[in-house]
Enzyme design. Structure first.
Site, mmCIF file in Angstrom:
data_model
loop_
_atom_site.group_PDB
_atom_site.id
_atom_site.type_symbol
_atom_site.label_atom_id
_atom_site.label_comp_id
_atom_site.label_asym_id
_atom_site.label_seq_id
_atom_site.Cartn_x
_atom_site.Cartn_y
_atom_site.Cartn_z
ATOM 1 N N HIS A 262 0.832 -1.201 0.000
ATOM 2 C CA HIS A 262 0.000 0.000 0.000
ATOM 3 C C HIS A 262 0.874 1.261 0.000
ATOM 4 C CE1 HIS A 262 -3.690 2.329 1.098
ATOM 5 N NE2 HIS A 262 -2.785 3.136 1.624
ATOM 6 N N GLU A 263 1.773 1.339 0.960
ATOM 7 C CA GLU A 263 2.604 2.550 1.070
ATOM 8 C C GLU A 263 3.543 2.668 -0.128
ATOM 9 O OE1 GLU A 263 1.550 4.613 3.130
ATOM 10 O OE2 GLU A 263 0.353 3.236 4.355
ATOM 11 N N HIS A 266 1.842 4.664 -2.770
ATOM 12 C CA HIS A 266 1.968 6.106 -2.512
ATOM 13 C C HIS A 266 3.366 6.591 -2.914
ATOM 14 C CE1 HIS A 266 -1.786 6.894 -0.410
ATOM 15 N NE2 HIS A 266 -1.581 5.953 0.479
ATOM 16 N N GLU A 301 -4.550 8.005 -2.953
ATOM 17 C CA GLU A 301 -5.056 6.736 -2.452
ATOM 18 C C GLU A 301 -5.341 5.772 -3.612
ATOM 19 O OE1 GLU A 301 -4.726 6.611 0.710
ATOM 20 O OE2 GLU A 301 -5.530 4.613 1.026
HETATM 21 ZN ZN ZN Z 1 -3.054 5.218 1.832
#
Ligand code: ZN
Length: 511
Positions: A262-263, A266, A301
């Site tokens: 997830h990170e 980003h 996101e």
């Molecule tokens: Zn996030």
């Protein structure tokens, strides 16, 4: 000359905001507890400095000259977008009274502390007066920023420019209508086997495996690093230094593994911003006082979720990765095959806690928060009635009884910090992620084959060319229009959910 001067002024603001981010990163990963008070003062001083620079006469003068100088440039050129964004920043920021800014800043640490105590003691009344004050300040903020229809529009502007209460409600109700029958149909089915996810997974091995995947996706460690924090996050100090954190649970493999993916999503966004935009207005969120290259919270996101879910929780992905995962954890995953693992990490099971929710029920957690936030802002709901309203919605959407406010209305930090209007960006990100990914699949030749061969470069390149490199030059709506030809729409996301979960749970009639 004025445009060059404007860029120099903006670069200074961007430097101050990056310094703030370094202090924030440090406070969440390294700082001993004793540093909290003085760190809070340092953050307040730099925040005030940044605001003064934005509202100062030097920037204003440079801006006026620059507007004149670039007036013949195309409206979506970098110089035209730069002056337009600085102009908007100066105007919106000057509408917000300095006193209100400092009232909110002063309330944050005490409200956050009260929230922490209330959560630990399951004592909502302990938090209630602080939440009432924060809500009141958020209302004042909405009035100061200004809106035409709903106070929520003004708050959304801080996180998701272009989104309104009206358009958001329409998207969310489409999502609700489509998701609830899926969740209910799945509840009738046999749950997949998941026991092996809770075996003992040593942290070092988790870290090495997850970081290996991040590197395969394209995370450049010469401009990044991975640390541990209680709440995982990504933060950047220009594209040259983009850091991520995660949290490992020895007794539950998915937390650390998918947290890193997830990170990483980003981080890929920030590392992919064009070098030309470094220290510029197009890597500065003037309203949020945050140095960032992503176009909006939702757009950011969309990338974390694209890499975590659409890539990282796909069947193709685990067909490729599972042998290496099992080689890393031969005892823990003995007797488990790729398909069993894939089914386990995509298990749908309504739960009380948002951050532990699966892909499908996650949006229901957001939906109920957004509905409550809007009701609070409109005054239709009083803060003291919030726990009951929360519990009723959890019952309605997730079919669960909430045993305590700790596991209910007190679970998230957001409201104590005044982040009204930020929750929907998670779901906007989900919707956007499928729209972007569907476009990439249609437009990148051989993408499926590349993914099946553990090659993420074609996907990353398309995302970089179409989204990442532009930083904040284009609005989320423009990025969607340019890449997918459509405004934000739930179609691709709902198709993705129906297809994936239809297959996983054998829901022929719904898929
Ligand atoms: Zn996030």
């Amino acid at each position: 000359m004025s445009y060059a001067e404007l860029q120099r002024q903006v670069a200074k603001i961007n430097d101050v905001l990056n310094a703030l981010s370094v202090l924030t990163w440090d406070s969440r990963t390294q700082m001993p507890l004793g540093g909290a008070d003085t760190r809070g003062q340092q953050l307040a001083t730099l925040t005030d400095l940044a605001r003064r620079l934005i509202l100062g006469s030097e920037l204003r003068q440079a801006l006026e000259g620059a507007e004149h100088e670039v007036s013949s440039q195309a409206p979506d050129s970098i110089p035209a977008r730069t002056v337009a964004q600085v102009r908007e920043a100066v105007e919106v920021s000057s509408r917000i009274p300095a006193e209100l800014v400092s009232d909110i800043a002063a309330l944050k640490p005490t409200a956050q502390a009260a929230w922490g105590e209330a959560r630990a003691a399951n004592d909502f009344p302990r938090f209630q007066p602080y939440l009432e004050q924060m809500l009141d300040l958020s209302r004042q903020l909405a009035e100061a920023i200004g809106y035409s229809e709903h106070p929520y529009d003004a708050l959304l502007l801080q996180y998701e420019p272009g989104m309104t209460a009206r358009s958001l409600s329409a998207l969310l109700s489409e999502l609700k209508t489509a998701t609830l029958p899926l969740v209910r149909a799945i509840a009738q089915k046999e749950p997949p086997r998941c026991d092996f996810l809770n075996r003992d997974y040593p942290e070092d091995a988790q870290r090495e495996f997850a970081l290996g995947l991040a590197k395969k996706f394209g995370y450049d460690l010469s401009r990044g690093r991975l640390d541990i924090s209680l709440h995982p996050f990504e933060i950047s100090f220009t594209r040259q230094d983009v850091r991520i954190t995660t949290r490992y649970r020895r007794d539950y493999l998915p937390t650390g593994l998918f947290g890193v993916l997830h990170e990483t999503g980003h981080a890929l966004y920030e590392q992919g911003v064009s070098p030309e935009l470094t220290r510029s207005a197009l890597t500065t969120d003037f309203l949020g006082l945050y140095a960032v290259g992503g176009a909006s919270f939702g757009t950011h996101e969309s990338q974390s979720r694209l890499w975590e879910n659409l890539v990282g929780r796909s069947w193709v992905f685990w067909q490729v990765q599972f042998p290496a995962l099992r080689a890393t954890f031969p005892e823990q995953l003995g007797g488990v095959d790729a398909e069993t693992f894939y089914r386990a990490v995509n298990r749908v099971s309504p739960s009380l806690i948002r951050v532990e929710a699966d892909e499908l029920t996650y949006n229901l957690h957001i939906l109920l928060r957004v509905e409550l936030e809007m009701a609070l802002l409109e005054g239709r709901l009083a803060v003291r009635d919030l726990p009951n309203a929360w519990n009723a919605k959890v019952k309605e959407y997730l079919g669960l009884e909430v045993p305590s406010d700790t596991l209910g209305v007190l679970q998230d930090i957001h409201w104590s910090t005044g982040y009204f209007g930020s929750f929907p960006t998670y779901t906007i990100g989900n919707i956007m992620s499928a729209q972007f990914f569907t476009a990439a699949r249609e437009r990148v030749r051989g993408l499926e084959d590349a993914l099946a061969q553990d090659d993420y470069a074609p996907l990353l390149k398309w995302l970089q060319d179409n989204i990442y490199q532009h930083g904040r030059r284009f609005s989320p709506q423009e990025l969607l229009k340019h890449t997918t030809g459509k405004p934000l729409t739930t179609g691709p996301y709902l198709s993705y959910l129906r297809e994936k979960y239809g297959m996983l749970y054998g829901l022929g009639e719904l898929a």
